[in-house]
Design an enzyme around this catalytic site. Structure first.
Site, PDB file in Angstrom:
ATOM      1  N   GLY A 114       0.795  -1.214   0.000  1.00 54.01           N
ATOM      2  CA  GLY A 114       0.000   0.000   0.000  1.00 54.01           C
ATOM      3  C   GLY A 114       0.829   1.266   0.000  1.00 54.01           C
ATOM      4  O   GLY A 114       2.030   1.275  -0.297  1.00 54.01           O
ATOM      5  N   CYS A 115       0.176   2.372   0.359  1.00 56.75           N
ATOM      6  CA  CYS A 115       0.786   3.697   0.257  1.00 56.75           C
ATOM      7  C   CYS A 115       1.992   3.882   1.175  1.00 56.75           C
ATOM      8  O   CYS A 115       2.834   4.738   0.913  1.00 56.75           O
ATOM      9  CB  CYS A 115      -0.258   4.770   0.579  1.00 56.75           C
ATOM     10  SG  CYS A 115      -1.657   4.804  -0.574  1.00 56.75           S
ATOM     11  N   ASN A 116       2.072   3.118   2.245  1.00 62.80           N
ATOM     12  CA  ASN A 116       3.208   3.236   3.154  1.00 62.80           C
ATOM     13  C   ASN A 116       4.463   2.558   2.633  1.00 62.80           C
ATOM     14  O   ASN A 116       5.567   2.765   3.136  1.00 62.80           O
ATOM     15  CB  ASN A 116       2.862   2.631   4.516  1.00 62.80           C
ATOM     16  CG  ASN A 116       2.290   1.217   4.408  1.00 62.80           C
ATOM     17  OD1 ASN A 116       1.100   1.086   4.156  1.00 62.80           O
ATOM     18  ND2 ASN A 116       3.108   0.191   4.574  1.00 62.80           N
ATOM     19  N   ALA A 117       4.336   1.715   1.602  1.00 64.29           N
ATOM     20  CA  ALA A 117       5.386   0.773   1.215  1.00 64.29           C
ATOM     21  C   ALA A 117       6.689   1.418   0.775  1.00 64.29           C
ATOM     22  O   ALA A 117       7.747   0.792   0.850  1.00 64.29           O
ATOM     23  CB  ALA A 117       4.875  -0.146   0.111  1.00 64.29           C
ATOM     24  N   MET A 323       1.747   6.676   5.032  1.00 67.79           N
ATOM     25  CA  MET A 323       0.670   6.002   5.752  1.00 67.79           C
ATOM     26  C   MET A 323      -0.052   5.066   4.798  1.00 67.79           C
ATOM     27  O   MET A 323      -0.153   5.340   3.611  1.00 67.79           O
ATOM     28  CB  MET A 323      -0.331   7.026   6.298  1.00 67.79           C
ATOM     29  CG  MET A 323       0.266   8.069   7.222  1.00 67.79           C
ATOM     30  SD  MET A 323       1.008   9.453   6.320  1.00 67.79           S
ATOM     31  CE  MET A 323      -0.453  10.373   5.847  1.00 67.79           C
TER      32      MET A 323
END
Length: 336
Positions: A114-117, A323
């Site tokens: 996801g966006c935190n990766a 996040m």
């Protein structure tokens, strides 16, 4: 977008028009004879993910190497990050074939986090770099968000479809063999040194952001809980506190904040909980305005804008924050 897809529901139009996003890059489905857009199958979406992902990732990688004064043959390690599709072999193998990268290069594909990766992967790449001083390690985030959607006219999917955009970004890491910061030309832009990472997963919000199979449409569909901004914001202060713990630094000592462009409400929640001014997150909001949410690569787009701005001075500290699903907050401390 509203006109192309003939969206007339005033509630959905309001979601799009009040998203703080003015433009995005997307690969739209083909137009049919009647002017409507084709309903893409999951197989067609995966093909789009592969084609556009490799193309944009290659462009980002070559640009990053050129700016670093390196050649394709200098890469010792390649990490590719994506959430918008599943490929085996992944982007790392496809880029090696496409660009003629060294076949002996180490590889890592981070898929589906996801966006935190981006920061999860950067942590791993930094570890490889530290263990292999003098060799170039490259991280590429390639997200084709227009290959990961469901269009069903509901408010839930409308929020998702109003938010995400396509984009790729790459960053090069090299650890000095002597264990010292590399001497830089006084006239050149300062380069950041990674000092520390800190993470926080919120298990009780594990279902707040997820990418599930939708039996009705025969596709994967992204789900965002309306409370996501408040969950993330409520834990931002804690993780930043741990990031700065033991460094002798306070939040007031951080000159630059590069926060993931997760959405207007997410940015506002983080800003309020950390006591940040609108100026402090200007690049975060600027990237959201011009590209939408670019998932894992968003923070690198903000980093690029910060460096192009020319305000960073040697000795400045910065915090990178992403996040995403988990729910998760990832942070990194850098110094120029």
């Amino acid at each position: 977008m509203l006109d192309l897809f003939r969206i007339e529901d005033p509630r959905i139009r309001s979601v799009f028009l009040n998203s703080a996003i003015e433009r995005r890059y997307l690969t739209l489905p083909p137009e049919l004879a009647d002017g409507t857009r084709k309903t893409e199958t999951q197989g067609e979406l995966l093909a789009k993910h592969k084609e556009q992902g490799v193309r944009t990732a290659a462009q980002a990688l070559e640009t990053a190497l050129k700016r670093a004064g390196l050649a394709l043959g200098d890469i010792g390690y390649l990490c590719c990050v994506t959430t918008t599709g599943l490929l085996t072999p992944g982007f790392s193998a496809l880029l090696i074939r496409e660009l003629g990268l060294p076949v002996a290069a180490g590889r890592l594909d981070v898929v589906g986090m996801g966006c935190n990766a981006g920061l999860n992967a950067l942590n791993a790449v930094a570890s490889w770099s530290a263990a292999n001083p003098g060799q170039a390690a490259v991280m590429v985030c390639a997200e084709v968000c227009s290959a990961a959607y469901v269009f069903d006219g509901t408010m839930r999917t409308a929020v998702v479809n109003s938010l995400f955009g396509d984009g790729a970004a790459a960053v090069v890491l090299v650890t000095d063999p002597d264990g010292k910061a590399e001497e830089e030309d006084e006239d050149s832009a300062p380069r950041a040194t990674l000092l520390k990472f800190a993470s926080r997963i919120i298990p009780e919000a594990v279902a707040a952001m997820r990418y599930d199979w939708d039996d009705t449409h025969g596709k994967f569909s992204f789900f965002l809980d309306r409370d996501v901004p408040y969950v993330v914001g409520a834990h931002a202060e804690e993780v930043v506190g741990r990031l700065l713990g033991g460094t002798g630094l306070r939040r007031a000592d951080i000159g630059h904040w590069l926060v993931h462009s997760g959405g207007k409400k997410v940015i506002d929640s983080v800003k309020v909980n950390l006591g940040l001014s609108p100026h402090a997150v200007r690049h975060t909001t600027g990237v959201l305005r011009d590209y939408g949410n670019l998932s894992s690569g968003s923070f690198l787009f903000s980093y690029e804008r910060l460096m192009e701005e020319g305000r960073v001075r040697r000795g400045d500290y910065g915090v990178l924050m992403t996040m995403g699903p988990g729910s998760t907050i990832e942070t990194a401390l850098v110094q120029w």
